[in-house]
Scaffold this motif. Structure first.
Motif, PDB file in Angstrom:
ATOM      1  N   TYR A 287     -32.577  54.179  -9.170  1.00  0.00           N
ATOM      2  CA  TYR A 287     -31.724  52.851  -9.270  1.00  0.00           C
ATOM      3  C   TYR A 287     -31.700  52.631  -7.667  1.00  0.00           C
ATOM      4  O   TYR A 287     -30.765  52.766  -7.131  1.00  0.00           O
TER       5      TYR A 287
ATOM      6  N   LYS B 288     -23.713  53.962  -2.865  1.00  0.00           N
ATOM      7  CA  LYS B 288     -23.784  55.465  -2.804  1.00  0.00           C
ATOM      8  C   LYS B 288     -23.791  55.638  -1.166  1.00  0.00           C
ATOM      9  O   LYS B 288     -23.193  56.682  -0.719  1.00  0.00           O
TER      10      LYS B 288
ATOM     11  N   GLY C   5     -21.877  65.509  -4.843  1.00  0.00           N
ATOM     12  CA  GLY C   5     -22.601  65.061  -6.137  1.00  0.00           C
ATOM     13  C   GLY C   5     -23.583  66.026  -6.369  1.00  0.00           C
ATOM     14  O   GLY C   5     -23.379  67.192  -6.883  1.00  0.00           O
TER      15      GLY C   5
ATOM     16  N   GLU D 292     -20.357  55.242   0.006  1.00  0.00           N
ATOM     17  CA  GLU D 292     -19.371  56.429  -0.270  1.00  0.00           C
ATOM     18  C   GLU D 292     -19.635  57.621   0.524  1.00  0.00           C
ATOM     19  O   GLU D 292     -18.916  58.393   1.042  1.00  0.00           O
TER      20      GLU D 292
ATOM     21  N   THR E  21     -30.805  58.836 -10.381  1.00  0.00           N
ATOM     22  CA  THR E  21     -29.675  58.566 -11.125  1.00  0.00           C
ATOM     23  C   THR E  21     -28.676  57.440 -11.136  1.00  0.00           C
ATOM     24  O   THR E  21     -28.606  56.927 -10.128  1.00  0.00           O
ATOM     25  N   GLU E  22     -28.132  56.823 -12.088  1.00  0.00           N
ATOM     26  CA  GLU E  22     -27.645  55.649 -12.201  1.00  0.00           C
ATOM     27  C   GLU E  22     -26.251  55.616 -11.584  1.00  0.00           C
ATOM     28  O   GLU E  22     -25.691  54.751 -10.702  1.00  0.00           O
ATOM     29  N   ASP E  23     -25.612  56.858 -11.531  1.00  0.00           N
ATOM     30  CA  ASP E  23     -24.099  57.012 -10.996  1.00  0.00           C
ATOM     31  C   ASP E  23     -23.574  58.205 -10.472  1.00  0.00           C
ATOM     32  O   ASP E  23     -22.573  58.270  -9.626  1.00  0.00           O
ATOM     33  N   SER E  24     -24.605  59.197 -10.072  1.00  0.00           N
ATOM     34  CA  SER E  24     -24.152  60.178  -9.244  1.00  0.00           C
ATOM     35  C   SER E  24     -25.090  60.378  -7.910  1.00  0.00           C
ATOM     36  O   SER E  24     -26.135  59.650  -8.013  1.00  0.00           O
ATOM     37  N   ASN E  25     -24.229  60.726  -6.964  1.00  0.00           N
ATOM     38  CA  ASN E  25     -24.637  60.352  -5.624  1.00  0.00           C
ATOM     39  C   ASN E  25     -25.286  61.945  -5.270  1.00  0.00           C
ATOM     40  O   ASN E  25     -25.220  62.918  -5.997  1.00  0.00           O
TER      41      ASN E  25
ATOM     42  N   LYS F 175     -28.684  50.390  -6.388  1.00  0.00           N
ATOM     43  CA  LYS F 175     -27.316  51.116  -6.356  1.00  0.00           C
ATOM     44  C   LYS F 175     -27.251  52.197  -5.085  1.00  0.00           C
ATOM     45  O   LYS F 175     -26.000  52.697  -5.029  1.00  0.00           O
ATOM     46  N   SER F 176     -28.221  52.181  -4.379  1.00  0.00           N
ATOM     47  CA  SER F 176     -27.985  52.954  -3.142  1.00  0.00           C
ATOM     48  C   SER F 176     -27.134  52.566  -2.021  1.00  0.00           C
ATOM     49  O   SER F 176     -26.726  53.184  -1.217  1.00  0.00           O
TER      50      SER F 176
END
Length: 284
Positions: free
Chosen positions: A31, A38, A272, A41, A250-254, A34-35
């Motif tokens: 993804y 991430k 993560g 974060e 992955t879509e939502d895990s770092n 989305k980076s």
């Protein structure tokens, strides 16, 4: 636990953010868009710690020269010294930009070294001999093809167009740096985008040569890499080979880490999807 030595210093690790304003690659569970969040974060976490530096082990972007315009300002929010390595996806740009990638991310040189508290960090440019980093017509592309053919003929798992190798010039530089560090009484951590052990389809095209060189030196404590987004881990001749997981996956895990360097061990605190490990140093 009280007998464990306190850290000499700590540093942060990011592998393969591969940012680009692209749709997800569902087949690979990546993804890229989305980076940015991430990375924000991860940097917020890094900024809560006293770190000597933060290193990104290559694949800062997932192609498109303009991707650097979005991702590099996030690194400006990092309060620590930062170091970059380059990966194959950083060269997925228009041909006219190929020779400017290192300069675009603020790297005076594509490979370099630096010292911290009795440690020598050697950052390699694993892309020199490849089908993507040298400009079209550059003899290094033909060299990469020949290397891949030899690996294919030998039944090796890694003769893929997304892998690469260092030049003879850089290899000689690495060999000299290893001797220099030994003479100075320094332990060594080698960093490269491409793993070289354990055997894997993502390993550098020159992994056998690199492994043989490192095996000659008992002061090389670790080899850190990215590129294989699943991560990997191995030990050979007293050297730990740590392949960090890809942030882009992955879509939502770092996935990122903080490494504490101690007299007797390396403590890797994974966040993560990244694993935590305690790596005892031989002879410590």
């Amino acid at each position: 636990m009280s007998s464990l030595s306190a850290p000499l210093f700590r540093f942060g690790v990011v592998a393969d953010p591969q940012y680009a304003a692209l749709e997800p690659n569902l087949a690979l569970n990546r993804y890229p868009a989305k980076s940015l969040a991430k990375l924000e974060e991860a940097i917020a976490e890094f900024n809560r710690h006293d770190l000597a530096f933060v290193v990104t082990l290559g694949d800062i972007i997932d192609g498109n020269w303009e991707s650097f315009d979005a991702v590099l300002p996030i690194y400006e929010t990092l309060r620590h010294e930062r170091h970059f390595l380059l990966g194959n996806h950083d060269f997925a740009v228009a041909p006219e930009h190929l020779t400017n990638v290192a300069a675009r991310v603020g790297m005076p040189l594509a490979y370099y070294d630096f010292a911290r508290a009795g440690y020598r960090f050697i950052a390699l440019d694993g892309n020199e001999i490849s089908l993507f980093a040298p400009p079209e017509g550059d003899p290094r592309r033909a060299e990469a093809k020949a290397l891949m053919k030899a690996l294919h003929d030998a039944g090796a798992p890694n003769p893929h167009r997304w892998n690469a190798a260092v030049s003879d010039t850089q290899y000689a530089w690495l060999a000299a740096k290893l001797l220099e560090a030994k003479a100075a009484g320094e332990k060594v951590v080698v960093m490269n985008h491409y793993p070289i052990f354990p055997e894997n389809s993502h390993n550098a095209l020159d992994s056998d040569r690199m492994l043989a060189l490192l095996a000659e030196h008992d002061h090389v404590v670790a080899y850190l890499s990215g590129h294989n987004h699943d991560g990997n881990f191995g030990v050979m001749d007293g050297t730990y080979f740590v392949n960090f997981k890809g942030m882009v996956d992955t879509e939502d895990s770092n996935a990122y880490a903080i490494v504490s360097v101690c007299e007797d061990r390396l403590d890797i605190a994974g966040f993560g999807r990244e694993e935590s490990r305690v790596l005892a140093l031989h002879g410590a």
